[in-house]
Design a protein around this motif. Sequence first.
Motif, PDB file in Angstrom:
ATOM      1  N   ASN A 113       0.802  -1.218   0.000  1.00 18.93           N
ATOM      2  CA  ASN A 113       0.000   0.000   0.000  1.00 18.93           C
ATOM      3  C   ASN A 113       0.838   1.273   0.000  1.00 18.93           C
ATOM      4  N   TRP A 114       2.148   1.106   0.063  1.00 16.96           N
ATOM      5  CA  TRP A 114       2.993   2.304   0.061  1.00 16.96           C
ATOM      6  C   TRP A 114       2.955   2.967  -1.313  1.00 16.96           C
ATOM      7  N   PRO A 115       2.916   4.290  -1.348  1.00 20.52           N
ATOM      8  CA  PRO A 115       3.060   4.982  -2.642  1.00 20.52           C
ATOM      9  C   PRO A 115       4.455   4.730  -3.222  1.00 20.52           C
ATOM     10  N   ARG A 116       4.528   4.464  -4.504  1.00 21.73           N
ATOM     11  CA  ARG A 116       5.837   4.217  -5.127  1.00 21.73           C
ATOM     12  C   ARG A 116       6.719   5.469  -5.080  1.00 21.73           C
ATOM     13  N   SER A 117       6.114   6.609  -4.840  1.00 20.39           N
ATOM     14  CA  SER A 117       6.903   7.842  -4.729  1.00 20.39           C
ATOM     15  C   SER A 117       7.822   7.805  -3.523  1.00 20.39           C
ATOM     16  N   VAL A 118       7.458   6.999  -2.491  1.00 22.66           N
ATOM     17  CA  VAL A 118       8.328   6.860  -1.315  1.00 22.66           C
ATOM     18  C   VAL A 118       9.648   6.215  -1.729  1.00 22.66           C
ATOM     19  N   TYR A 119       9.560   5.174  -2.545  1.00 22.69           N
ATOM     20  CA  TYR A 119      10.770   4.503  -3.010  1.00 22.69           C
ATOM     21  C   TYR A 119      11.575   5.384  -3.950  1.00 22.69           C
ATOM     22  N   ALA A 120      10.871   6.161  -4.778  1.00 21.49           N
ATOM     23  CA  ALA A 120      11.566   7.075  -5.693  1.00 21.49           C
ATOM     24  C   ALA A 120      12.362   8.103  -4.896  1.00 21.49           C
ATOM     25  N   GLN A 121      11.759   8.610  -3.811  1.00 25.67           N
ATOM     26  CA  GLN A 121      12.473   9.573  -2.974  1.00 25.67           C
ATOM     27  C   GLN A 121      13.680   8.933  -2.308  1.00 25.67           C
ATOM     28  N   LEU A 122      13.516   7.684  -1.828  1.00 27.53           N
ATOM     29  CA  LEU A 122      14.639   6.965  -1.222  1.00 27.53           C
ATOM     30  C   LEU A 122      15.784   6.809  -2.213  1.00 27.53           C
ATOM     31  N   ILE A 123      15.464   6.396  -3.427  1.00 21.88           N
ATOM     32  CA  ILE A 123      16.496   6.200  -4.447  1.00 21.88           C
ATOM     33  C   ILE A 123      17.230   7.497  -4.714  1.00 21.88           C
ATOM     34  N   ASP A 124      16.500   8.586  -4.779  1.00 20.32           N
ATOM     35  CA  ASP A 124      17.110   9.884  -5.082  1.00 20.32           C
ATOM     36  C   ASP A 124      18.091  10.289  -3.988  1.00 20.32           C
TER      37      ASP A 124
ATOM     38  N   SER B  16      16.460   4.097   9.162  1.00 20.20           N
ATOM     39  CA  SER B  16      15.032   4.032   8.864  1.00 20.20           C
ATOM     40  C   SER B  16      14.715   4.756   7.555  1.00 20.20           C
ATOM     41  N   ALA B  17      13.869   4.133   6.729  1.00 20.72           N
ATOM     42  CA  ALA B  17      13.469   4.776   5.471  1.00 20.72           C
ATOM     43  C   ALA B  17      12.766   6.093   5.734  1.00 20.72           C
ATOM     44  N   ARG B  18      11.964   6.149   6.779  1.00 20.96           N
ATOM     45  CA  ARG B  18      11.267   7.392   7.108  1.00 20.96           C
ATOM     46  C   ARG B  18      12.259   8.482   7.485  1.00 20.96           C
ATOM     47  N   ALA B  19      13.284   8.125   8.292  1.00 24.62           N
ATOM     48  CA  ALA B  19      14.278   9.114   8.700  1.00 24.62           C
ATOM     49  C   ALA B  19      15.057   9.631   7.500  1.00 24.62           C
ATOM     50  N   ILE B  20      15.336   8.753   6.536  1.00 25.05           N
ATOM     51  CA  ILE B  20      16.074   9.182   5.340  1.00 25.05           C
ATOM     52  C   ILE B  20      15.238  10.165   4.527  1.00 25.05           C
ATOM     53  N   ASN B  21      13.973   9.850   4.297  1.00 22.44           N
ATOM     54  CA  ASN B  21      13.107  10.737   3.509  1.00 22.44           C
ATOM     55  C   ASN B  21      12.818  12.046   4.233  1.00 22.44           C
ATOM     56  N   ASP B  22      12.874  12.006   5.573  1.00 23.00           N
ATOM     57  CA  ASP B  22      12.646  13.228   6.345  1.00 23.00           C
ATOM     58  C   ASP B  22      13.895  14.076   6.469  1.00 23.00           C
TER      59      ASP B  22
ATOM     60  N   ALA C  12      16.630  13.279   8.105  1.00 19.35           N
ATOM     61  CA  ALA C  12      17.277  13.111   9.401  1.00 19.35           C
ATOM     62  C   ALA C  12      18.572  12.313   9.319  1.00 19.35           C
ATOM     63  N   VAL C  13      18.884  11.775   8.162  1.00 18.84           N
ATOM     64  CA  VAL C  13      20.103  10.980   7.964  1.00 18.84           C
ATOM     65  C   VAL C  13      20.954  11.652   6.896  1.00 18.84           C
ATOM     66  N   ALA C  14      22.228  11.892   7.198  1.00 24.16           N
ATOM     67  CA  ALA C  14      23.132  12.512   6.228  1.00 24.16           C
ATOM     68  C   ALA C  14      23.348  11.554   5.063  1.00 24.16           C
ATOM     69  N   SER C  15      23.180  12.021   3.860  1.00 27.33           N
ATOM     70  CA  SER C  15      23.313  11.152   2.688  1.00 27.33           C
ATOM     71  C   SER C  15      24.734  10.641   2.503  1.00 27.33           C
ATOM     72  N   SER C  16      25.708  11.259   3.172  1.00 28.45           N
ATOM     73  CA  SER C  16      27.106  10.838   3.022  1.00 28.45           C
ATOM     74  C   SER C  16      27.356   9.443   3.601  1.00 28.45           C
ATOM     75  N   VAL C  17      26.429   8.935   4.443  1.00 24.50           N
ATOM     76  CA  VAL C  17      26.640   7.598   5.034  1.00 24.50           C
ATOM     77  C   VAL C  17      26.542   6.513   3.972  1.00 24.50           C
ATOM     78  N   PHE C  18      26.025   6.853   2.794  1.00 23.06           N
ATOM     79  CA  PHE C  18      25.875   5.867   1.725  1.00 23.06           C
ATOM     80  C   PHE C  18      27.024   5.905   0.724  1.00 23.06           C
ATOM     81  N   LYS C  19      28.018   6.726   0.979  1.00 30.60           N
ATOM     82  CA  LYS C  19      29.125   6.913   0.050  1.00 30.60           C
ATOM     83  C   LYS C  19      29.822   5.589  -0.255  1.00 30.60           C
ATOM     84  N   ASP C  20      29.787   5.178  -1.546  1.00 28.96           N
ATOM     85  CA  ASP C  20      30.479   3.987  -2.048  1.00 28.96           C
ATOM     86  C   ASP C  20      30.054   2.710  -1.319  1.00 28.96           C
ATOM     87  N   LYS C  21      28.814   2.656  -0.863  1.00 26.88           N
ATOM     88  CA  LYS C  21      28.320   1.503  -0.118  1.00 26.88           C
ATOM     89  C   LYS C  21      27.318   0.706  -0.954  1.00 26.88           C
TER      90      LYS C  21
END
Length: 555
Positions: free
Chosen positions: A76-87, A260-266, A268-277
């Motif tokens: 039931n999740w909107p696919r836009s949530v995943y699109a935002q996560l990917i971005d 948390s996916a919610r924290a990332i979209n909000d 609250a998580v620095a995107s740098s933690v995903f560097k080269d991961k």
Amino acid sequence: MARRLARLNPQPIRIGIVTGSIVALLLLGMWKSELFTRTQLRLNDVYFVPSSTENNVVIVGLDDASLTQYGRSLTNWPRSVYAQLIDVISKGGARVIAFDVWFDEATNFDTLITETIAAARQSPNRVRFVMPLIGATVVENPDQTAPSISFGTVLKPAKIIREAADYLGYVNTFADVDSAVRRQPSLLVSEGQTNLSFAISTYLAYLRVPAAAIDQIVVPSANALQVASLSIPVDEHGVWLQNFFGPPANATKQTFPIYSARAINDGAVASSVFKDKVVLVGLINATGGTDMYAVPSSTNGQLMAGVEIHANAIQSLISNKIPSEQSQQSQILMIVALSLASSLVYAHLRWFMKMPVSVLLVAATIFVAFMLFSTHLEAVNLFFALLALVVPYTFNQIVDIAREINRRLSAEFLLQSMAQISQQQMEIERILPSLSQDVRRLFNARNGAIWLPAAVSGKLNLQHHWGQGTAIMSRFESLAKWVHEERQLIQNGDIVAAPVMWQQQVIAIVTVQMPQQIIPFRAGQIKQLTNLTQEVVPVWLTPCFIPRHNSKMVY
């Protein structure tokens, strides 16, 4: 004539070899029958202790907070949530984004997801994407040319999303007989097409290997799957043993970073933690989640989420820390060698030393097994290794008890025999038949003779003999002369001769020919003959026991 003094006691060696051989055959039968498989698996779980992960993998959790925000059902999740996560994750410099989420039905927002994926793939980071496949039914495939698993039905993501991904990988996990997940598939076949598991597909995406080059990069063989420069040990089904770098994640400790996916979209998580991961997106820390499994690294029965199991498998490939199980030939050799060696050691020890030595051998074996796993990642079958040390200990204790009972029975018989001779108060010539009867009863000797040496000339006089062998008498006399010279028990072939000593002088010699079935002589029988010749002296040499053949020997 070959001469050999009976100084070396071969009985402990013989006992060790016999008991060790019996234990080895027993354990090999248990091993071949695959008994105690659950116990073997559980005991080998001790190898999986917490270790460093090199920080290559990050988990984006579809957790309770995210489910509360976007809906309790992922469908039931909107696919836009995943699109935002990917971005957000791709802008943080992620190397791979792998979804352990099944996009089963097409929606109006799928185009948004595919556009976001395309933008991430064309960004400077060249992010790679992996989408899941789910094998629904396992079928037999007699035509398979490589170790693999075949599925009759496969669940696939929506076509538009499937085509946007770089790789597709099966997320199926396979539990052992104790319902714990320790292994991952490698090659999976469906509808005549071969695909890779989710972990291997993600590993190839991490290496940035083009999907079109998989056939050149992945080369199967009977016992291994070659993936680029990595050799993965596999069984006949292409299943391999993965590593576990820690217990299931909890509120206080995590083997892999979980956001948390919610924290990332909000934000609250620095995107740098995903560097080269490698970023895995899946259900974790969700109340009521069904994608949970028992794993060998769990110490308190806590289950591990499927996405975290994949994280451990992917890290095993990236770090090249893939355990291998002990080969069948090595297990057979180990069982036989440890059974024989430990039994030989126990056979040479007194009863009170067997237990401490057994504990030391067990501790040393465990230490060697852990060192072997630490250096070569080879998991030794601890269950049968320890049985090969403990069972011979039990067998040898039983043998010691039986020997002690037999020794006491023999001692009691000797005492009764000496008491009977004392009561009779016979002269020496009349004692000899009783002595020969005792010898025949104790050893079941088929031929024998008792000799008395002359005090002056030293000539041996035959006083009593039994049996039907005539040619044996010359051998008896030769061995008796040798005993008279050496003043000690001597064994030669199937004949043994024991002196009767008094005041360091040989006053009689007992020679017997043993039955074929007890040759070579057991040390216990030699000891019994020695006891018999020693016990007869005090009774023999009383004032009334004067040898008639030698008037000069008066006691």
